[in-house]
Scaffold this active site. Structure first.
Site, short mmCIF file in Angstrom:
data_model
loop_
_atom_site.label_atom_id
_atom_site.label_comp_id
_atom_site.label_asym_id
_atom_site.label_seq_id
_atom_site.Cartn_x
_atom_site.Cartn_y
_atom_site.Cartn_z
N ASP A 1 0.84 -1.20 0.00
CA ASP A 1 0.00 0.00 0.00
C ASP A 1 0.87 1.25 0.00
O ASP A 1 0.73 2.12 -0.86
CB ASP A 1 -0.93 0.00 1.22
CG ASP A 1 -1.69 -1.31 1.35
OD1 ASP A 1 -2.51 -1.59 0.48
OD2 ASP A 1 -1.44 -2.07 2.31
N GLU B 1 1.68 -6.59 -4.98
CA GLU B 1 1.35 -5.76 -6.15
C GLU B 1 2.57 -5.02 -6.72
O GLU B 1 2.87 -5.13 -7.90
CB GLU B 1 0.26 -4.74 -5.76
CG GLU B 1 -0.06 -3.79 -6.89
CD GLU B 1 -1.40 -3.08 -6.75
OE1 GLU B 1 -2.33 -3.64 -6.15
OE2 GLU B 1 -1.50 -1.95 -7.27
#
Ligand code: TRH
Length: 393
Positions: A28, A290
């Site tokens: 994040d 990610e």
């Protein structure tokens, strides 16, 4: 255009607030920090990043002081965000507001957005997925139920019609400089492992993953391989399994161990540019989550993705969608081998190293071709900045 005339034609910089709630790990804040730096460095925006976990942030950037409520790092204002109610040191609403990964904006901030003379361009930056539906939802507007505010859903993706993924303008040049300079690579190996670069015949593998039961079998296969394997493991969640394999109490930065054909080095967790160098120094990269998944694609080397596991196996369609993009154009047998290996690494079967090696040349070529294809959809920061500017006109 000279910088003086650039300044003259841009009287005030676009101000942008990015709100980031860290769910876990580093993805994040990793994505938000990268986006913040690009918007500031490449687009000249004045960026403030509000983040609720400075400790995770500090792991990626040692300049971040975990004790400071507000600080400026690399020209970006960083505020420790005590979400959900706290709305920053000053209730100043930017021209562009990005809520990352559906984190909830503070109520007071939304009220202030509504009061602003000109409503800001408001994005919800979503998680990356290679699935087809992403293009249909990318840039969909969603009106606020009570205020005259519009939120736009910005979907990163791997295909046309999506927001793309982050890629710095100078990334390819930095990679080329590293890869073509034997001195740079030698210095890197010396600094990271205390030794020289491995021979050309060795296969260098970086391993960044969550806890993964499939690693035991893979370590055995590497130990028994008929060629040298050099394994580089940044300290983290998989380090315990490596320690157990070598019969060590830990596998902390600086440790090294050898069994059969396998030599492993534990590396310290570095900053993000340092992580790119690890990917460039390796022949194959095991990545996760990610952001490292994206960086491996830009490294243009074959990679294996440990996808972030979700409830009800919701991650499996995402894994297959990424495979469909990445493996497209590979001959059927190589494509099947890649799929088997990725699935085995994600809990379905046992990874077969010799199967992977059989297709190595094809996988190498495909990784390079895919990096070029992916670049053709434009980089996320540029796509987002372009859309925001069209709304601010
Ligand atoms: O850490 P991740 O697993 O992060 C995430 C989060 O769990 C998030 O909640 C989840 O939704 C998302 O995955 C899908 O993996 P990721 O995304 O690869 O982030 C790791 C970051 O750490 C990335 O920016 C690269 C960076 N990194 C370094 O800067 N130095 C290092 O030495 C290493 C190993 C990584």
């Amino acid at each position: 255009m000279s910088s003086a005339s650039t300044q003259a034609s841009r009287p005030s910089r676009i101000a942008c607030d990015i709100f980031c709630a860290v769910i876990d790990n580093f993805g994040d804040i990793g994505v938000c920090w990268r986006l913040a730096r690009q918007l500031a460095g490449e687009h000249g925006w004045q960026v403030r990043l509000l983040v609720d976990d400075l400790h995770a942030f500090q792991k990626l950037n040692a300049s971040v002081d975990v004790k400071r409520a507000r600080q400026t790092v690399g020209g970006i204002v960083i505020e420790h965000w005590h979400e959900p109610a706290h709305a920053g040191d000053t209730l100043q609403v930017a021209d562009v507001v990005i809520e990352a990964f559906a984190c909830e904006l503070p109520h007071a901030y939304i009220e202030a957005m509504a009061r602003r003379e000109r409503a800001p361009v408001w994005f919800n930056l979503e998680y990356l997925s290679g699935e087809d539906w992403v293009a249909d939802f990318h840039l969909r507007p969603s009106p606020h139920p009570r205020h005259a505010l519009m939120k736009t859903f910005f979907f990163p993706g791997l295909g046309k019609g999506t927001g793309g993924v982050l890629k710095e303008g100078d990334l390819d040049a930095r990679r080329a400089a590293f890869e073509t300079s034997p001195d740079a690579r030698d210095a890197w190996w010396q600094a990271k492992t205390g030794g020289a670069s491995p021979s050309k015949d060795a296969t260098v593998i970086s391993l960044f993953a969550y806890e993964n039961p499939a690693v035991d079998s893979l370590l055995e296969q590497w130990r028994d391989a008929n060629h040298e394997i050099v394994l580089l493991v940044p300290e983290g969640r998989i380090s315990g399994a490596i320690a157990r394999f070598f019969g060590l109490p830990t596998f902390a930065a600086g440790a090294q161990a050898t069994r059969g054909s396998l030599r492993a080095h534990a590396l310290a967790f570095t900053d993000q540019p340092g992580y790119d160098e690890l990917l460039w120094a390796s022949d194959i990269n095991f990545v996760r989550g990610e952001d490292s998944f994206v960086r491996a694609q830009w490294a243009a080397k074959p990679f294996v993705w440990h996808i972030y596991p979700q409830a009800d196996d919701a991650h499996l369609p995402k894994l297959d969608a990424a495979l469909a993009h990445y493996a497209h154009g590979l001959p059927a047998d190589a494509r099947a081998a890649l799929g088997r290996f990725w699935h085995a690494w994600n809990g379905n079967g046992t990874p077969d190293w010799s199967d992977w090696q059989r297709h190595r040349a094809r996988l190498d070529a495909r990784a390079a071709a895919w990096a070029r294809e992916l670049a053709s959809i434009g980089d996320l920061a540029g796509n987002l900045a372009g859309f925001a500017k069209s709304q601010l006109k």
